[in-house]
Design a protein around this motif. Sequence first.
Motif, PDB file in Angstrom:
ATOM      1  N   PHE A  46      -7.441   4.722   3.951  1.00  0.00           N
ATOM      2  CA  PHE A  46      -7.694   3.901   5.016  1.00  0.00           C
ATOM      3  C   PHE A  46      -8.040   4.421   6.198  1.00  0.00           C
ATOM      4  O   PHE A  46      -9.553   4.268   6.623  1.00  0.00           O
ATOM      5  N   GLU A  47      -7.415   5.179   6.811  1.00  0.00           N
ATOM      6  CA  GLU A  47      -7.322   5.692   8.161  1.00  0.00           C
ATOM      7  C   GLU A  47      -8.469   6.355   8.000  1.00  0.00           C
ATOM      8  O   GLU A  47      -8.977   6.591   9.413  1.00  0.00           O
ATOM      9  N   TRP A 104       1.059  -1.089   0.157  1.00  0.00           N
ATOM     10  CA  TRP A 104      -0.020  -0.185   0.050  1.00  0.00           C
ATOM     11  C   TRP A 104       0.866   1.302   0.032  1.00  0.00           C
ATOM     12  O   TRP A 104       1.835   1.795   0.986  1.00  0.00           O
ATOM     13  N   SER A 105       0.317   2.448  -0.686  1.00  0.00           N
ATOM     14  CA  SER A 105       1.698   3.461  -1.052  1.00  0.00           C
ATOM     15  C   SER A 105       0.254   4.453   0.281  1.00  0.00           C
ATOM     16  O   SER A 105       0.084   3.800   0.716  1.00  0.00           O
ATOM     17  N   ALA A 106       1.728   5.582   0.700  1.00  0.00           N
ATOM     18  CA  ALA A 106       1.010   6.753   1.191  1.00  0.00           C
ATOM     19  C   ALA A 106      -0.331   6.969   1.531  1.00  0.00           C
ATOM     20  O   ALA A 106      -0.921   7.166   2.663  1.00  0.00           O
ATOM     21  N   SER A 107      -0.672   7.036   0.099  1.00  0.00           N
ATOM     22  CA  SER A 107      -2.299   8.348   0.090  1.00  0.00           C
ATOM     23  C   SER A 107      -2.890   7.211   0.272  1.00  0.00           C
ATOM     24  O   SER A 107      -3.866   7.072   0.733  1.00  0.00           O
ATOM     25  N   LEU A 117     -11.989   2.727  -1.211  1.00  0.00           N
ATOM     26  CA  LEU A 117     -10.789   1.965  -2.015  1.00  0.00           C
ATOM     27  C   LEU A 117     -11.289   0.932  -2.975  1.00  0.00           C
ATOM     28  O   LEU A 117     -11.355   0.082  -2.841  1.00  0.00           O
ATOM     29  N   PRO A 118     -12.373   0.701  -3.793  1.00  0.00           N
ATOM     30  CA  PRO A 118     -13.048   0.261  -4.909  1.00  0.00           C
ATOM     31  C   PRO A 118     -11.567  -0.279  -4.857  1.00  0.00           C
ATOM     32  O   PRO A 118     -11.920  -1.054  -5.993  1.00  0.00           O
TER      33      PRO A 118
END
Length: 531
Positions: A279-280, A271-274, A298-299
Amino acid sequence: MAANMYRVGDYVFFENSSSNPYLIRRIEELNKTTNGNVEAKVVCFYRRRDISNSLIQLADKHAKDLEEEKRSPSAPELTEKHKHQLRHRELFLSRQYESLPATHIRGKCSVALLNETEAVLGYLDKEDLFFYSLVYDPTQKTLLADKGEIRVGPRFQADVPDKLLEGEPDDRDLSKLEVKTWDPDCPLTDRQIDQFLVVARAVGTFARALDCSSSVRQPSLHMSAAAASRDITLFHAMDTLHRLDYNLTTAISILVPQGGPVLCRDEMEEWSASEANLFEEALEKYGKDFNDIRQDFLPWKSLTSIIEYYYMWKTTDRYVQQKRLKASEAESKLKQVYIPTYNKPNPNQISVSNGKPLVVNGASGTGGAQSLNSGPGRACESCFSLQSPQWYSWGPPSMQCRLCVSCWAYWKKYGGLKMPSRGGEEEEEEGEGDGEGEGEEKPAPRPAPTEVRSRGHGQRQSAYSIPIRNSGSPRSSTKTRQTFLLQATRITKLARHVCRDLLRLRQAARRPFVPINCAAIKAECKSFLNS
């Protein structure tokens, strides 16, 4: 004192209108505003009267399916009154939040997820108890099953096959059965296994140093070693050892093939930082509702990937920091608030009798008492009671309907009338009589209920003095007492004499709600005119 103390997590009644039913909310936060007032951040629950008819039909279908699943011969049959009142106890959960003044709280209630293992009549036995099983989205106008439903019933039970006899063939699809991935009785000692896992971690750290993308995400040796020590590297090492029959020499050579060391990355590295920030943000809004997180935020991620990332994210320092931050914020917020009992008079009160029963339609009613009512001769719209220490106006002012004390309390709490409608017969008769009797004589105005009748129709007349009402709607259908004349045509006048066998005017005048068979009368007149 305890009854007036409201805490975070309590289900409460909120009043936003003196005439409408209470709102039902769950307190999420209690915040003090700059001017010293207390506001409650609440989760919204909706009643049946708050959603569209198409969604109500969907809720009815869902309830019918649940009823068929849990039906048992010993369960008592629900009466129409029970079904009517259970509709008032059903709520629909939403993900919508709003802030309301804490001074608008009018009491506590209880809301529970529908327990499919218990009888629904249990919800009627307890005061201020509601249930829900569906989630309503007020923006999308959708109704979905709650993810936290209790999965009971034959659909969710495992089918245990009979034990195979000796020599009997196994017809099961072996590809769908579990596969053994580790043998606890392997020939290796615990020390040898631990040494092999240390080698696997070292290979994983070296592989990350050679990979350009991993070097960007884990620029330090410490971060690379921490990533190589996670479960994905250890699972790969143990699977390799099991697949090669616990041969350490062959397993080490497989970890470092000819093309370079094997690199195993889990969701935390993919997973990337964005994506992690998205997600958070989604987790803050929806909690652990991973289906909604995937759909709205996150589709492009699979549900398995999101769930796996969540449980790995909980082991990071980021999760620990957020947990501490939330704990410190919770410490600074109010834990509870005291709201005194609301005892101001309701604007819908239409009479005061000093606690003594007020008799309506009776000889004991004084002129002064009658003048305080919204209209003499009216009973309670719900229970048809003629006595109440207090009356409340209900519905449109032009209808002049009212409720007694107990029915008004029921209306405010449950959003409906206590008693079900008096059946569709009278309502249908009234509607048909208004339409089909257009050319007939209208009955004379009804006398006041206090007048003495020479014929034996007092009971029927008093029944007609009660307004016909719809099922729970304030739009009651009432007959006015104003006299009017209707100009009849010549054919209508002729039909009164030709069709005396079919048209009995005296009997029709005594029963104004029974429709006249106009089709038969027209046919009789037509045959008479043709002859």
